[in-house]
Scaffold this motif. Structure first.
Motif, PDB file in Angstrom:
ATOM      1  N   CYS A   1      39.738  28.988  47.936  1.00 49.36           N
ATOM      2  CA  CYS A   1      39.557  29.828  46.750  1.00 49.36           C
ATOM      3  C   CYS A   1      39.782  29.005  45.482  1.00 49.36           C
ATOM      4  O   CYS A   1      40.772  28.286  45.366  1.00 49.36           O
ATOM      5  CB  CYS A   1      40.520  31.005  46.810  1.00 49.36           C
ATOM      6  SG  CYS A   1      40.539  31.967  45.295  1.00 49.36           S
TER       7      CYS A   1
ATOM      8  N   CYS B   1      41.100  37.642  44.748  1.00 55.02           N
ATOM      9  CA  CYS B   1      40.803  37.135  43.410  1.00 55.02           C
ATOM     10  C   CYS B   1      39.516  37.749  42.870  1.00 55.02           C
ATOM     11  O   CYS B   1      39.414  38.052  41.690  1.00 55.02           O
ATOM     12  CB  CYS B   1      40.686  35.618  43.419  1.00 55.02           C
ATOM     13  SG  CYS B   1      42.235  34.789  43.788  1.00 55.02           S
TER      14      CYS B   1
ATOM     15  N   LYS C   1      40.438  30.132  42.609  1.00 54.17           N
ATOM     16  CA  LYS C   1      41.457  30.759  41.745  1.00 54.17           C
ATOM     17  C   LYS C   1      42.872  30.487  42.252  1.00 54.17           C
ATOM     18  O   LYS C   1      43.714  30.002  41.519  1.00 54.17           O
ATOM     19  CB  LYS C   1      41.223  32.271  41.670  1.00 54.17           C
ATOM     20  CG  LYS C   1      40.068  32.652  40.784  1.00 54.17           C
ATOM     21  CD  LYS C   1      40.512  32.755  39.327  1.00 54.17           C
ATOM     22  CE  LYS C   1      39.285  32.941  38.430  1.00 54.17           C
ATOM     23  NZ  LYS C   1      39.593  32.748  37.023  1.00 54.17           N
ATOM     24  N   CYS C   2      43.117  30.846  43.507  1.00 55.95           N
ATOM     25  CA  CYS C   2      44.497  30.797  43.999  1.00 55.95           C
ATOM     26  C   CYS C   2      44.740  29.639  44.971  1.00 55.95           C
ATOM     27  O   CYS C   2      45.882  29.366  45.333  1.00 55.95           O
ATOM     28  CB  CYS C   2      44.874  32.133  44.653  1.00 55.95           C
ATOM     29  SG  CYS C   2      43.990  32.471  46.175  1.00 55.95           S
TER      30      CYS C   2
ATOM     31  N   CYS D   1      38.467  34.040  46.913  1.00 57.59           N
ATOM     32  CA  CYS D   1      38.811  34.940  48.005  1.00 57.59           C
ATOM     33  C   CYS D   1      38.632  36.399  47.563  1.00 57.59           C
ATOM     34  O   CYS D   1      38.406  36.684  46.393  1.00 57.59           O
ATOM     35  CB  CYS D   1      40.235  34.686  48.482  1.00 57.59           C
ATOM     36  SG  CYS D   1      41.498  35.212  47.301  1.00 57.59           S
TER      37      CYS D   1
END
Ligand SMILES: [Zn+2]
Length: 117
Positions: free
Chosen positions: A84, A108, A86-87, A105
């Motif tokens: 992912c 997110c 983002k995370c 994901c």
């Protein structure tokens, strides 16, 4: 991620990429086969520049997906695919199977998209 799954997703990405190109070209597979003997060599030589030109004919959504597909294929090469953006956690395999070019994901993604009114 297992190697077999990765290979499957890579194939899906390539298929999707070809699909988008076909939409843009407006060619059916049959037409392609019919002309391939005569124009095959020229088409091969021109494919790079054609590819670039095609980008201008795509609508925003297709262009975005194609960009994501290119990114995803690059990530497979770099062995960072399925993470992912983002995370930094692994993207759910089921999500990747449904949308192999997903960059974030499920969690997110749901946070990024505001709920429609
Ligand atoms: Zn995430």
């Amino acid at each position: 991620m297992r190697k077999r799954e990765l290979e499957l997703l890579r194939k899906k990405l390539i298929e999707k990429k070809e699909d988008i190109k076909k939409i843009v070209q407006g060619n059916s597979k049959e037409e392609e086969d019919f002309f391939s003997t005569e124009v095959g060599d020229i088409a091969d030589a021109a494919s790079d520049s054609v590819e670039r030109e095609l980008l201008f004919e795509l609508n925003d959504n297709e262009r975005r997906i194609l960009g994501n597909i290119e990114d995803a294929l690059q990530k497979i090469e770099n062995e960072t695919y399925g993470i992912c953006e983002k995370c930094g956690k692994e993207i759910e395999i089921e999500r990747l199977k449904a949308m192999p070019f997903a960059m974030v994901c499920m969690k997110c993604k749901s946070q990024m998209e505001p709920h429609r009114k």
